[in-house]
Scaffold this motif. Structure first.
Motif, mmCIF file in Angstrom:
data_model
loop_
_atom_site.group_PDB
_atom_site.id
_atom_site.type_symbol
_atom_site.label_atom_id
_atom_site.label_comp_id
_atom_site.label_asym_id
_atom_site.label_seq_id
_atom_site.Cartn_x
_atom_site.Cartn_y
_atom_site.Cartn_z
ATOM 1 N N GLU A 201 1.223 -0.263 -13.830
ATOM 2 C CA GLU A 201 2.315 0.710 -13.793
ATOM 3 C C GLU A 201 3.689 0.076 -13.598
ATOM 4 O O GLU A 201 4.699 0.764 -13.546
ATOM 5 N N HIS A 202 3.740 -1.240 -13.522
ATOM 6 C CA HIS A 202 5.010 -1.923 -13.259
ATOM 7 C C HIS A 202 5.875 -1.989 -14.509
ATOM 8 O O HIS A 202 5.421 -2.321 -15.597
ATOM 9 N N ASN A 203 7.176 -1.688 -14.312
ATOM 10 C CA ASN A 203 8.083 -1.657 -15.443
ATOM 11 C C ASN A 203 8.957 -2.905 -15.540
ATOM 12 O O ASN A 203 9.637 -3.122 -16.533
ATOM 13 N N ARG A 204 8.924 -3.746 -14.528
ATOM 14 C CA ARG A 204 9.751 -4.946 -14.560
ATOM 15 C C ARG A 204 8.857 -6.182 -14.552
ATOM 16 O O ARG A 204 7.827 -6.211 -13.856
ATOM 17 N N GLN B 239 13.133 -5.323 -18.127
ATOM 18 C CA GLN B 239 12.950 -3.955 -17.644
ATOM 19 C C GLN B 239 12.348 -3.222 -18.837
ATOM 20 O O GLN B 239 13.021 -3.043 -19.859
ATOM 21 N N ASN B 240 11.095 -2.814 -18.697
ATOM 22 C CA ASN B 240 10.349 -2.309 -19.862
ATOM 23 C C ASN B 240 10.427 -3.356 -20.967
ATOM 24 O O ASN B 240 10.096 -4.509 -20.724
ATOM 25 N N GLU B 241 10.860 -3.002 -22.180
ATOM 26 C CA GLU B 241 10.894 -4.003 -23.245
ATOM 27 C C GLU B 241 12.241 -4.724 -23.343
ATOM 28 O O GLU B 241 12.389 -5.666 -24.131
ATOM 29 N N ARG C 82 8.736 -9.173 -24.638
ATOM 30 C CA ARG C 82 7.893 -8.139 -24.049
ATOM 31 C C ARG C 82 7.954 -6.944 -24.998
ATOM 32 O O ARG C 82 8.601 -5.947 -24.717
ATOM 33 N N GLY D 249 6.770 -3.395 -23.807
ATOM 34 C CA GLY D 249 6.985 -3.068 -22.408
ATOM 35 C C GLY D 249 5.768 -3.248 -21.534
ATOM 36 O O GLY D 249 5.758 -2.769 -20.403
ATOM 37 N N SER D 250 4.749 -3.929 -22.060
ATOM 38 C CA SER D 250 3.573 -4.163 -21.211
ATOM 39 C C SER D 250 3.439 -5.667 -20.960
ATOM 40 O O SER D 250 4.148 -6.200 -20.122
ATOM 41 N N SER E 272 5.590 -9.204 -11.454
ATOM 42 C CA SER E 272 5.941 -7.864 -11.914
ATOM 43 C C SER E 272 6.302 -6.991 -10.721
ATOM 44 O O SER E 272 5.946 -7.295 -9.578
ATOM 45 N N LEU F 119 7.710 -2.641 -9.644
ATOM 46 C CA LEU F 119 8.015 -1.269 -10.044
ATOM 47 C C LEU F 119 9.390 -0.923 -9.504
ATOM 48 O O LEU F 119 9.626 -0.987 -8.300
#
Lengths: 118, 108
Positions: free
Chosen positions: A28-31, A50-52, A69, A72-73, A94, A96
């Motif tokens: 669930e981490h976005n960074r 940060q995301n993609e 990235r 975004g994963s 990583s 959140l």
């Protein structure tokens, strides 16, 4: 185990070859961050997403280094035309980040990829 | 980010408390104190962080002085598995700047 994973754990290459490392963050981490660590030193920040979106890349060590990235994963770090000085541990972390948060994010690190350039 | 100063190395007897100091005299008002540790050949492990109040979790306690110019990480009952390099980091935003840390050796 739902922590950060990195692949491969070890990579031996010859000078001049290209190498690519993969990092899978906590789901669930976005960074996502990349660091490099040489022997006897603390980790050194390289870049982060940060995301993609790659929000900081000025501290990548040279134009031989690049990171992506795309969705975004997971992320990849590529080193082109490797040099012996690139031998190091490459760490991924990583976190959140919540919208409107006022404190820094807590980063969770993977086990690293150890690169040896012969 | 503010710079931190830590002793190069420390020893601790197994079962005793390990107190690891960190000086950060140039810390800014919005900077937090973070502690990580790194066991040989592994990635850094998050321990604890704080802004100005003392903090405690299942791993450790963090004591921050009132002027916030220094802090102490306390491992209350050190075990051999706590042998590691401990990093004190002061940060406000995104990346973390690691110093050389303190090499803690827990001895039987």
């Amino acid at each position: 185990d739902t922590g950060v994973s990195q692949d491969p754990r070890h990579k031996i290459t010859k000078r001049g070859q290209n190498v690519t490392f993969r990092c899978d963050p906590i789901s669930e981490h976005n960074r996502l961050y990349w660091y490099r660590q040489t022997l006897g030193q603390g980790p050194e920040f390289l870049t982060y997403f940060q995301n993609e979106a790659q929000l900081e890349k000025s501290r990548l060590l040279s134009d031989r280094f690049s990171a992506e990235r795309p969705k975004g994963s997971f992320s990849t770090l590529e080193i082109q035309r490797t040099e012996q000085g690139d031998s190091a541990m490459y760490l991924c972390a990583s976190s959140l980040v919540l919208a409107g948060g006022s404190s820094p994010d807590t980063q969770y690190f993977g086990p690293g990829t150890r690169l040896t350039v012969l | 980010d503010a710079k931190t100063t830590q002793p190069t190395s420390m020893d601790c007897a197994e079962g005793r408390a390990a107190n690891l100091p960190c000086n950060h005299s140039t810390i800014s008002g919005n900077e937090y104190v973070y502690w990580y540790r790194q066991i040989h050949s592994q990635g850094p492990q998050y321990i604890i962080h704080g802004l100005k109040n003392n903090e405690t979790n299942e791993m450790a306690s963090l004591i921050i002085t009132e002027d916030r110019k220094s802090s102490t990480l306390i491992l209350p009952h050190a075990t051999l598995r706590d042998t590691a390099v401990y990093y004190c980091i002061v940060r406000a935003y995104n990346d973390m700047r690691f110093g050389a840390g303190t090499r803690l050796t827990v001895k039987p």
